[in-house]
Scaffold this motif. Structure first.
Motif, PDB file in Angstrom:
ATOM      1  N   ASP A  16      -0.989  11.347  14.731  1.00 21.38           N
ATOM      2  CA  ASP A  16      -0.368  10.505  15.750  1.00 21.38           C
ATOM      3  C   ASP A  16       1.104  10.318  15.449  1.00 21.38           C
ATOM      4  OD1 ASP A  16      -2.872   9.985  17.064  1.00 21.38           O
ATOM      5  OD2 ASP A  16      -3.338   8.633  15.387  1.00 21.38           O
ATOM      6  N   THR A  17       1.860  10.083  16.502  1.00 22.90           N
ATOM      7  CA  THR A  17       3.275   9.797  16.326  1.00 22.90           C
ATOM      8  C   THR A  17       3.460   8.372  15.823  1.00 22.90           C
ATOM      9  OG1 THR A  17       3.471   9.064  18.623  1.00 22.90           O
ATOM     10  CG2 THR A  17       3.961  11.382  18.156  1.00 22.90           C
ATOM     11  N   GLY A  18       4.641   8.102  15.289  1.00 25.86           N
ATOM     12  CA  GLY A  18       4.966   6.767  14.800  1.00 25.86           C
ATOM     13  C   GLY A  18       4.874   6.668  13.295  1.00 25.86           C
ATOM     14  N   GLU A  19       5.039   5.440  12.796  1.00 25.80           N
ATOM     15  CA  GLU A  19       5.064   5.209  11.343  1.00 25.80           C
ATOM     16  C   GLU A  19       3.651   5.089  10.789  1.00 25.80           C
ATOM     17  OE1 GLU A  19       6.954   2.109   8.022  1.00 25.80           O
ATOM     18  OE2 GLU A  19       7.272   1.783  10.170  1.00 25.80           O
ATOM     19  N   HIS A  20       3.430   5.712   9.624  1.00 26.25           N
ATOM     20  CA  HIS A  20       2.160   5.640   8.910  1.00 26.25           C
ATOM     21  C   HIS A  20       2.442   5.261   7.457  1.00 26.25           C
ATOM     22  CE1 HIS A  20       0.047   7.682  12.238  1.00 26.25           C
ATOM     23  NE2 HIS A  20       1.150   8.423  12.329  1.00 26.25           N
ATOM     24  N   THR A  21       1.467   4.592   6.803  1.00 24.10           N
ATOM     25  CA  THR A  21       1.625   4.201   5.395  1.00 24.10           C
ATOM     26  C   THR A  21       0.654   4.981   4.527  1.00 24.10           C
ATOM     27  OG1 THR A  21       0.062   2.359   5.672  1.00 24.10           O
ATOM     28  CG2 THR A  21       2.420   1.878   5.952  1.00 24.10           C
ATOM     29  N   ILE A  22       1.168   5.406   3.380  1.00 22.31           N
ATOM     30  CA  ILE A  22       0.361   6.135   2.401  1.00 22.31           C
ATOM     31  C   ILE A  22       0.279   5.299   1.126  1.00 22.31           C
ATOM     32  CG2 ILE A  22       0.211   8.199   0.964  1.00 22.31           C
ATOM     33  CD1 ILE A  22       1.717   9.696   3.153  1.00 22.31           C
ATOM     34  N   VAL A  23      -0.947   5.090   0.651  1.00 19.07           N
ATOM     35  CA  VAL A  23      -1.186   4.351  -0.583  1.00 19.07           C
ATOM     36  C   VAL A  23      -2.155   5.161  -1.434  1.00 19.07           C
ATOM     37  CG1 VAL A  23      -2.203   2.280  -1.611  1.00 19.07           C
ATOM     38  CG2 VAL A  23      -0.753   2.091   0.413  1.00 19.07           C
ATOM     39  N   VAL A  24      -1.902   5.195  -2.756  1.00 22.50           N
ATOM     40  CA  VAL A  24      -2.763   5.927  -3.685  1.00 22.50           C
ATOM     41  C   VAL A  24      -3.361   4.946  -4.682  1.00 22.50           C
ATOM     42  CG1 VAL A  24      -2.876   7.769  -5.405  1.00 22.50           C
ATOM     43  CG2 VAL A  24      -1.372   8.002  -3.417  1.00 22.50           C
ATOM     44  N   GLU A  25      -4.662   5.111  -4.965  1.00 26.09           N
ATOM     45  CA  GLU A  25      -5.374   4.243  -5.900  1.00 26.09           C
ATOM     46  C   GLU A  25      -6.021   5.090  -6.992  1.00 26.09           C
ATOM     47  OE1 GLU A  25      -8.200   2.310  -3.452  1.00 26.09           O
ATOM     48  OE2 GLU A  25      -6.745   1.002  -2.460  1.00 26.09           O
ATOM     49  N   ASP A  26      -5.971   4.584  -8.208  1.00 29.27           N
ATOM     50  CA  ASP A  26      -6.635   5.228  -9.340  1.00 29.27           C
ATOM     51  C   ASP A  26      -7.200   4.144 -10.234  1.00 29.27           C
ATOM     52  OD1 ASP A  26      -7.453   7.446 -10.979  1.00 29.27           O
ATOM     53  OD2 ASP A  26      -5.836   6.919 -12.350  1.00 29.27           O
ATOM     54  N   GLU A  27      -8.526   4.006 -10.215  1.00 31.18           N
ATOM     55  CA  GLU A  27      -9.216   2.924 -10.915  1.00 31.18           C
ATOM     56  C   GLU A  27      -8.648   1.584 -10.450  1.00 31.18           C
ATOM     57  OE1 GLU A  27      -9.002   3.830 -15.073  1.00 31.18           O
ATOM     58  OE2 GLU A  27     -10.389   5.519 -14.899  1.00 31.18           O
ATOM     59  N   ASP A  28      -8.028   0.814 -11.350  1.00 23.88           N
ATOM     60  CA  ASP A  28      -7.538  -0.506 -10.951  1.00 23.88           C
ATOM     61  C   ASP A  28      -6.035  -0.525 -10.682  1.00 23.88           C
ATOM     62  OD1 ASP A  28      -6.840  -0.023 -13.542  1.00 23.88           O
ATOM     63  OD2 ASP A  28      -7.284  -2.039 -14.286  1.00 23.88           O
ATOM     64  N   VAL A  29      -5.440   0.650 -10.500  1.00 21.72           N
ATOM     65  CA  VAL A  29      -3.999   0.731 -10.257  1.00 21.72           C
ATOM     66  C   VAL A  29      -3.772   1.196  -8.819  1.00 21.72           C
ATOM     67  CG1 VAL A  29      -1.815   1.721 -11.007  1.00 21.72           C
ATOM     68  CG2 VAL A  29      -3.643   1.317 -12.673  1.00 21.72           C
ATOM     69  N   THR A  30      -2.861   0.517  -8.116  1.00 22.02           N
ATOM     70  CA  THR A  30      -2.525   0.858  -6.740  1.00 22.02           C
ATOM     71  C   THR A  30      -1.029   1.101  -6.643  1.00 22.02           C
ATOM     72  OG1 THR A  30      -4.329  -0.510  -5.904  1.00 22.02           O
ATOM     73  CG2 THR A  30      -2.613   0.099  -4.333  1.00 22.02           C
ATOM     74  N   SER A  31      -0.655   2.161  -5.943  1.00 25.17           N
ATOM     75  CA  SER A  31       0.757   2.495  -5.798  1.00 25.17           C
ATOM     76  C   SER A  31       1.416   1.609  -4.750  1.00 25.17           C
ATOM     77  CB  SER A  31       0.911   3.960  -5.386  1.00 25.17           C
ATOM     78  OG  SER A  31       0.509   4.119  -4.026  1.00 25.17           O
ATOM     79  N   GLU A  32       2.734   1.673  -4.704  1.00 27.11           N
ATOM     80  CA  GLU A  32       3.459   1.046  -3.605  1.00 27.11           C
ATOM     81  C   GLU A  32       3.241   1.856  -2.331  1.00 27.11           C
ATOM     82  OE1 GLU A  32       7.539   0.803  -4.673  1.00 27.11           O
ATOM     83  OE2 GLU A  32       7.253  -0.829  -6.126  1.00 27.11           O
ATOM     84  N   GLU A  33       3.410   1.197  -1.177  1.00 27.42           N
ATOM     85  CA  GLU A  33       3.265   1.898   0.087  1.00 27.42           C
ATOM     86  C   GLU A  33       4.434   2.859   0.306  1.00 27.42           C
ATOM     87  OE1 GLU A  33       2.900  -0.844   3.284  1.00 27.42           O
ATOM     88  OE2 GLU A  33       0.836  -1.421   2.785  1.00 27.42           O
ATOM     89  N   LYS A  34       4.103   4.015   0.830  1.00 27.36           N
ATOM     90  CA  LYS A  34       5.111   4.982   1.225  1.00 27.36           C
ATOM     91  C   LYS A  34       4.962   5.240   2.726  1.00 27.36           C
ATOM     92  CE  LYS A  34       7.067   5.947  -2.751  1.00 27.36           C
ATOM     93  NZ  LYS A  34       8.519   5.804  -2.999  1.00 27.36           N
ATOM     94  N   ALA A  35       6.111   5.399   3.420  1.00 26.45           N
ATOM     95  CA  ALA A  35       6.092   5.594   4.872  1.00 26.45           C
ATOM     96  C   ALA A  35       6.315   7.051   5.220  1.00 26.45           C
ATOM     97  CB  ALA A  35       7.164   4.727   5.530  1.00 26.45           C
ATOM     98  N   VAL A  36       5.605   7.497   6.269  1.00 30.92           N
ATOM     99  CA  VAL A  36       5.809   8.819   6.827  1.00 30.92           C
ATOM    100  C   VAL A  36       5.742   8.672   8.350  1.00 30.92           C
ATOM    101  CG1 VAL A  36       3.364   9.449   6.752  1.00 30.92           C
ATOM    102  CG2 VAL A  36       5.108  11.237   6.736  1.00 30.92           C
ATOM    103  N   PHE A  37       6.551   9.449   9.059  1.00 32.97           N
ATOM    104  CA  PHE A  37       6.652   9.302  10.509  1.00 32.97           C
ATOM    105  C   PHE A  37       6.137  10.564  11.186  1.00 32.97           C
ATOM    106  CE2 PHE A  37       9.724   6.487   8.637  1.00 32.97           C
ATOM    107  CZ  PHE A  37       9.635   5.334   9.405  1.00 32.97           C
ATOM    108  N   GLY A  38       5.211  10.362  12.111  1.00 32.83           N
ATOM    109  CA  GLY A  38       4.731  11.475  12.909  1.00 32.83           C
ATOM    110  C   GLY A  38       5.628  11.679  14.115  1.00 32.83           C
TER     111      GLY A  38
END
Length: 406
Positions: A334-356
């Motif tokens: 889809d077009t517009g802004e999307h957020t990407i988050v990565v998780e590994d066990e009890d650690v979560t990354s900061e949100e990253k933005a990507v635009f369609g």
């Protein structure tokens, strides 16, 4: 009639016997008892009468008083560990006499006259509260108690020679030998001196080979102070003697580590290894992605190593996992802004933005052809214009030369 009375008596006796057995403690009713003979005497062999001797085991006790011959009989279980203690107006024993699995035997219990020790503890400022006073005889601790208002009177002890030790955090330990007699109480005054030692710390990161020295790590000795490590990962600070301490290591990007130590009266060293705090770094290789195409990401940990099998979420929904190289592809639909988050066990990354975005469309623009302006000059003969001009120039040059020659 006689038989009826006899039967009734037997019945009553049986009931009484059952009640007596029921009222007996389980430990006595079910245990194999033996009669232990305890002979209480002085070091010179004099028998002590009128002494109350108590036998105590896991779930029971027995008590008796010594006769004129200094002996008392006590029924105790044969398969138990029995402790014998004594109470007497003149004599005492500092520690219990322990009998393991007693039998039908006689045990000697040696007692000594009572004496008293009063301990007074002070420093340059006055009485010292809560100092630990330990009295030992032949390596066995008789008592270990703390002062109240700088004083300790722990009651009577056997006459004899003792080692008296006084300890308190922040002070040097003091020890002395005292002789306790039955004549009069012994008053022992102990003066404590405060002191400090040097604590040297060395902080490294064990991830590297060899471990890498860490500069700028804050080392805090709780209630004492803080320092920052130097370029070699080392630092030192002054701490009180004979004191349990908590040492905390903190640094930006690193896990906080605490170590418990107890200082003595000599300088000491403490090596600490600390790891970087668990972190996920996500790199989005293109922030604008044509819909229907994948966004490419790479995931590394706090040491820039690839993170495999980490969960990848797009707009909160789990969509894929990273491969063995820490990479993943995420389809953007889809077009517009999307957020990407990565998780590994009890650690979560900061949100990253990507635009369609939609595919780019190329529009062909027609460039109008410029219409040339018609030449209004009329030529007599096509192509003769330049030739006539050249002839005119030659004639002019010839006239000029003729004039100069005149």
């Amino acid at each position: 009639m006689v038989d009826m009375v006899t039967n009734r008596s037997l019945l009553v006796g049986a009931v009484v016997l059952v009640l007596l057995v029921a009222l007996l403690p389980a430990s006595v009713a079910g245990a194999d008892l033996v009669t232990l003979t305890v002979a209480v005497e002085t070091p010179d062999g004099d028998r002590v009468s009128g002494a109350t001797v108590t036998a105590e085991w896991d779930d029971g006790t027995a008590t008796g008083t010594t006769a004129s011959n200094g002996k008392v009989l006590l029924d105790v279980p044969t398969n138990a560990s029995v402790e014998l203690t004594i109470e007497h107006e003149t004599y005492m024993k500092n520690t219990p006499l322990v009998i393991e699995e007693p039998g039908e035997e006689t045990v000697d219990m040696t007692v000594r006259p009572k004496g008293n020790v009063d301990v007074q503890v002070a420093d340059d400022a006055g009485p010292v509260e809560d100092a630990l006073v330990t009295l030992k005889q032949d390596g066995t601790t008789v008592y270990s108690e703390r002062t109240v208002d700088g004083t300790l009177d722990n009651g009577p002890v056997e006459v004899g020679t003792y080692t008296l030790t006084v300890r308190k955090a922040g002070y040097y330990q003091e020890s002395t030998t005292i002789n306790v007699t039955a004549d009069e109480p012994v008053t022992e005054s102990v003066r404590l001196e405060s002191g400090s030692v040097t604590l040297r710390v060395n902080v490294t990161d064990p991830y590297f080979e060899p471990p890498r020295a860490l500069e700028g790590i804050t080392v805090t000795v709780v209630d004492e102070g803080s320092v920052n490590t130097q370029s070699d990962g080392a630092q030192q600070l002054s701490v009180p003697v004979n004191t349990p301490l908590t040492v905390r290591f903190e640094g930006e990007g690193y896990e906080t580590v605490e170590r418990s130590i107890t200082t003595g009266e000599e300088d000491l060293s403490l090596d600490a290894e600390i790891d970087r705090a668990n972190t996920l770094h996500v790199t989005v290789h293109a922030t604008e992605v044509v819909i229907g195409q994948p966004a490419f990401i790479s995931v590394t940990d706090e040491y820039d190593d690839p993170v495999a099998n980490a969960t990848v979420r797009l707009d909160g929904e789990e969509v894929t996992e990273t491969d063995s190289d820490g990479r993943a592809q995420i389809l953007i639909e889809d077009t517009g802004e999307h957020t990407i988050v990565v998780e590994d066990e009890d650690v979560t990354s900061e949100e990253k933005a990507v635009f369609g975005v939609t595919p780019a469309t190329t529009t062909a623009e027609t460039t109008p052809t410029e219409t040339p302006t018609p030449d209004t000059t009329t030529a007599t003969s096509p192509g003769f214009g330049p030739l006539l001009a050249l002839l005119g120039l030659i004639l002019a040059m010839g006239v000029g030369l003729a004039r100069r020659s005149d």
